[in-house]
Design an enzyme around this catalytic site. Structure first.
Site: not given
Length: 144
Positions: A53, A65, A67, A69, A71, A78
């Site tokens: 990650e 992302n 949508d 959002s 991270d 998120n």
């Protein structure tokens, strides 16, 4: 003289401010998570997730992302569901923490939030789980 004073102020400010981020490795993450009470049988999985990650970096903010959002942190938590983003956009903030707090060199809040995500959504909450779901190298050498 004026530039020397400015230089001195910059150096003193830098020296007095705490480190905001760090890069860990598999063993340093495992040992710190163990000190925070994370079960030892989970440590190899957490290390694998952190590797994939964030490359073990605590200061990573992922790209948007699909949508919209983002991270945050070593476990890429998120902001739509788990932390409050700095721009005050709408978030469920399930961990009750600011996303900025997840970028700190103190991983306590990241670990606690990641554990909550695990409890509520399971390991597949991380898209990188596909790399970590299987036989992983033992974490035991990190404790010898």
């Amino acid at each position: 003289m004026k530039s020397f004073v400015v230089f001195l102020l910059v150096v003193l400010t830098w020296a007095a401010s705490p480190a905001l981020a760090r890069t860990m490795d598999r063993c340093s993450l495992a040992r710190e998570m163990a000190r925070l009470g994370v079960p030892r049988d989970q440590l190899a999985k957490w290390a694998c997730i952190a590797e994939h990650e964030s490359s073990y970096r605590t200061d990573v903010v992922g790209p948007p992302n699909s949508d919209g959002s983002n991270d945050y942190g070593i476990f890429q938590i998120n902001d739509r569901y788990w932390c409050q983003p700095p721009n005050n956009k709408k978030s469920a903030n399930g961990c009750g923490v600011s996303c900025k707090a997840l970028l700190s060199d103190d991983i306590t809040r990241s670990v606690r939030c990641a554990q909550k995500v695990l409890t509520e959504q399971g390991w597949p909450a991380w898209s990188t789980w596909k790399f970590c779901n299987g036989n992983l190298p033992s974490i035991d050498p990190c404790f010898k």
